[in-house]
Design a protein around this motif. Sequence first.
Motif, short mmCIF file in Angstrom:
data_model
loop_
_atom_site.label_atom_id
_atom_site.label_comp_id
_atom_site.label_asym_id
_atom_site.label_seq_id
_atom_site.Cartn_x
_atom_site.Cartn_y
_atom_site.Cartn_z
N ILE A 88 55.89 -48.94 40.09
CA ILE A 88 56.65 -48.00 39.38
C ILE A 88 57.93 -48.25 38.93
O ILE A 88 58.35 -47.67 37.69
N PHE A 89 58.71 -48.78 39.62
CA PHE A 89 60.26 -49.12 39.14
C PHE A 89 59.91 -50.12 37.88
O PHE A 89 60.85 -49.87 36.85
N SER A 91 57.47 -50.22 35.75
CA SER A 91 57.15 -49.44 34.58
C SER A 91 58.12 -48.75 33.95
O SER A 91 58.25 -48.40 32.58
N ILE A 92 58.90 -48.12 34.86
CA ILE A 92 59.87 -47.13 34.29
C ILE A 92 61.00 -47.77 33.61
O ILE A 92 61.53 -47.80 32.32
N LEU A 93 61.49 -48.96 34.02
CA LEU A 93 62.42 -50.14 33.52
C LEU A 93 61.96 -50.66 31.95
O LEU A 93 62.84 -50.84 31.31
N ARG A 95 59.10 -49.08 30.19
CA ARG A 95 58.70 -48.36 29.09
C ARG A 95 59.69 -47.38 28.73
O ARG A 95 59.70 -46.82 27.55
N GLU A 96 60.68 -46.99 29.76
CA GLU A 96 61.75 -46.11 29.35
C GLU A 96 63.06 -46.64 28.58
O GLU A 96 63.27 -47.80 29.15
N ILE A 98 66.18 -47.31 29.24
CA ILE A 98 67.24 -47.01 30.19
C ILE A 98 68.46 -48.03 29.96
O ILE A 98 67.96 -49.19 29.73
N GLN A 101 69.38 -52.21 31.81
CA GLN A 101 67.93 -52.80 32.51
C GLN A 101 68.41 -53.99 33.34
O GLN A 101 67.87 -54.16 34.37
N LYS A 200 52.25 -40.37 30.10
CA LYS A 200 52.70 -41.38 30.60
C LYS A 200 51.78 -41.84 31.86
O LYS A 200 51.78 -42.87 31.82
N PHE A 204 49.68 -45.12 31.87
CA PHE A 204 49.90 -46.27 33.09
C PHE A 204 48.60 -46.70 33.70
O PHE A 204 48.28 -47.77 33.76
#
Length: 296
Positions: A88-89, A91-93, A95-96, A98, A101, A200, A204
């Motif tokens: 999960i972490f 994928s967030i870092l 795909r998003e 942010i 990173q 999203k 995934f």
Amino acid sequence: MKDRAKKRFIAACIAPALILVLVFMAYPTLNVFIMSLYKWGGLSRNKTFVGLNNFLLLTKDTNFIRSLQNTLMIIVLVTMVTLSVAMIFASILVREKIKGQNFFRIVFYIPNILSVVVISSIFSAIYDPSMGLLNGLLRSIQGEGFQNIQWLGNQKIVLYAIIVAMIWQAVGYYMVMYMASMSSIPVHLYEAADIEGAGKVKQFFSITLPLVWDTVRTTLTFYVISSINLSFLFVKVMTSGGPDGASNVILNYMYNQAYTNSSYGYGMSIGVVIFLFSFLLSLLVNKLTKREQYQY
């Protein structure tokens, strides 16, 4: 002559590694199987051949069965939570958009740089009933009426306390591995999914997870086996198997039998069980996670 010289050169290159494997891996493993058939204290010269009697005793040993159950619980919970959170972490870092990173990568990876002894000591201090950070935080929330919780002294929660420490130690390492794998997925696949109206979560499970599944399989097999070793280190430093064997794991029980209780042969029979258990578990994981490879 050239072929002979080439073969000699290859043999000379392979020989050192082969000798090391035979001396430090093959021979000790074979010796474990042999010594499991004897009753021996480990120091004296008197060895009594007992055949499979040590293994029969294991089936009646409630402490061994309890340590095996604890090990299975740790394998299941730690592996599932660690790899899920890491995925999960990652994928967030990836795909998003942010900021920072690389900073988050470093922060999450730091626990993996620290030794298990250091991490175990940190969490032992956090769980300290009187001066620990966790009880202090709960006390500040609940007020003066709060009664200190024995996180490592309560049979019902001690194993969960160790599991939390193990998860914290490993999440960053596997997150970085998943990030590297996810970064190679073509962006146009997600763009096409956006046009089709996929959210999203849908993206995934339909794009990200299938395309990094080979990495997931590898990390799953690796961590299932390594968690057996890690659990021993965490338990040895944090609780030594207490209270009253509630946090004992199979490797810790083997160590105590072989080197503390002077039952070396019995301890080696536990080692054989661990070896076979790890081998069969890795085969089972590979079998259950095998699926068709996706190309992109």
